[in-house]
Design a protein around this motif. Sequence first.
Motif, PDB file in Angstrom:
ATOM      1  N   ASN A 128       0.603  -1.035   0.087  1.00  0.00           N
ATOM      2  CA  ASN A 128       0.135   0.004   0.024  1.00  0.00           C
ATOM      3  C   ASN A 128       0.715   0.918   0.081  1.00  0.00           C
ATOM      4  OD1 ASN A 128      -1.373   2.424   0.286  1.00  0.00           O
ATOM      5  ND2 ASN A 128      -2.745   1.625   2.543  1.00  0.00           N
ATOM      6  N   TYR A 181       0.347   3.849   0.153  1.00  0.00           N
ATOM      7  CA  TYR A 181      -0.309   5.761   0.905  1.00  0.00           C
ATOM      8  C   TYR A 181       0.121   5.160   2.441  1.00  0.00           C
ATOM      9  CZ  TYR A 181      -2.526   5.950  -3.505  1.00  0.00           C
ATOM     10  OH  TYR A 181      -2.352   6.474  -4.481  1.00  0.00           O
ATOM     11  N   GLN A 183      -1.154  -2.761   7.428  1.00  0.00           N
ATOM     12  CA  GLN A 183      -1.306  -1.565   6.442  1.00  0.00           C
ATOM     13  C   GLN A 183      -0.660  -2.099   5.316  1.00  0.00           C
ATOM     14  OE1 GLN A 183      -1.504   2.000   9.410  1.00  0.00           O
ATOM     15  NE2 GLN A 183      -3.533   0.673  10.447  1.00  0.00           N
ATOM     16  N   LYS A 184       0.877  -2.084   5.446  1.00  0.00           N
ATOM     17  CA  LYS A 184       1.034  -1.443   4.520  1.00  0.00           C
ATOM     18  C   LYS A 184       1.316  -2.406   3.669  1.00  0.00           C
ATOM     19  CE  LYS A 184       6.110   0.056   3.601  1.00  0.00           C
ATOM     20  NZ  LYS A 184       7.260  -0.009   4.142  1.00  0.00           N
ATOM     21  N   ASN A 187       0.434  -6.871   1.863  1.00  0.00           N
ATOM     22  CA  ASN A 187      -1.065  -7.875   1.968  1.00  0.00           C
ATOM     23  C   ASN A 187       0.506  -8.945   1.101  1.00  0.00           C
ATOM     24  OD1 ASN A 187      -3.115  -8.871   2.657  1.00  0.00           O
ATOM     25  ND2 ASN A 187      -3.579  -8.818   0.040  1.00  0.00           N
TER      26      ASN A 187
END
Length: 515
Positions: A328, A330, A349-350, A352
């Motif tokens: 990710n 963002y 979150q960063k 996957n």
Amino acid sequence: MCGIVGVVSKSPVNQLIYDSLLLLQHRGQDAAGIATVDGRNFHMYKANGMVRDVFRTRNMRSLPGTTGIGQVRYPTAGSASSEEEAQPFYVNAPYGIILAHNGNVTNTAQLKDELYRIDRRHINTSSDTEVLLNVFAHELQSASPGYTLEPDALFSAVSGVHRRVKGSYAIVALVAGFGLLAFRDPFGIRPLCIGRNDGPNGTEWIMASESVAIEGIGFEFVRDVAPGEAVFIDLAGEFHSQQCALAPSLNPCIFEYVYLARPDSCLDGVPVYNARLKMGDYLASKIQREMSRGDIDVVMPIPDSSRPAAMQVANRLGVEYREGFFKNRYVGRTFIMPGQAVRKKSVRQKLNAMGIEFKGKNVLIVDDSIVRGTTSHEIVQMARDAGANKVIFASAAPPVKFPNVYGIDMPTRGELVAHGRTDEEVARLIGADGLVYQDVEDMKRAVRDINPALRGFDASCFDGCYITGDINSEYLDVLERARLAPNAQQDREAADGGNDFERVRSQLHLQLAGD
């Protein structure tokens, strides 16, 4: 680690500096600042946050002038929560100076004491950049007592900085009414590059932390600033340079090639991408020596900085290269996020993991380095959750066993997963079935193969050798106590210890002065 840029242009410079800072955003996400000079008037705007969030149209309009500097900040000293410590910094005498800095001064407490008692200068923050600015201002005042300012006086002042300041520093500074000054510490620890653009109105110049910030705005890369060298470009665009250190020696931070710099940059004659490919070659050779080819079904990188090494590992081992982790874009770089809780939360979150690439396979995961081990543990668990049969972890860098005091946030031994542990113990802590680290000499050889002129490096976080000669075990002990002090804990979650950090460093200075 921060990113700095300085530009002398023939047209308004604010957009050029903004674009350059975007290209250096990976070097710092905590704060950003731009300062310009219009005639003899300075204009400055700085705030916490990333470049795109700090600067709005109204801020850009408030930055007129054809000469300026900028910085993106990643805190290693001072308080990350204080906008007052965002850079650049300003002092009004002599002439008026605005300065931005990448690196970390290791004798800050001593210099603060000298500035107060001898130079009669006041320091208002815990930032080492403010200390550097005031040391330079004092030296310039001594070197140029008259109204006019010649390049020789600037170079004499830089020589004074080199005599007094210890640690790492790459600097850009504006002197009101005169021009742009840039210089690098005598060991060349932190990078600094020169670029130019020959247009119809004359030559424009840029100084930047990485070549990508030069080429990305359409300028031509010229060369690196030499260790100890100072470069001055006056407002007419005339280029002046001089060696200002007595015994300069190029020892660039090798972690720049491992992780910090963008792969499309070239630092001290070494394309970063090529260095990472070479590190992959040497890592593959060690993997071949230590484990069976049949133990690995697939090689996967942790995007983005480990891709070149992982590709070479897969190629040398004759194993399929696959992208199983997706990023990710963002979420910021987890290594430079302040606070362990924030860092741990951000990993999933960063990244996957795509189950189809892991299910039932023996996976060799290649990362650029392992520092605290938090990210590595989460990544291994993600691979297992995605169905991996076996997870082997490989690091393109050696074990990080020692604190870095030259501008990277790894200041205590207790936070480094490899300190005092065997490779097998680290493998168990991160949950891997196997672990392979790069050898220190192979890492250095990977960079030196590309530029044989590079004989020395700052590799202190790997080998414990601090090239500035002023770091000992007592110094490191005091840094640890400052970081772990209960009164400093809140600040440490955001940065590196604030006033308590300085208080303990002051104690260290007094202790060493008495030895």
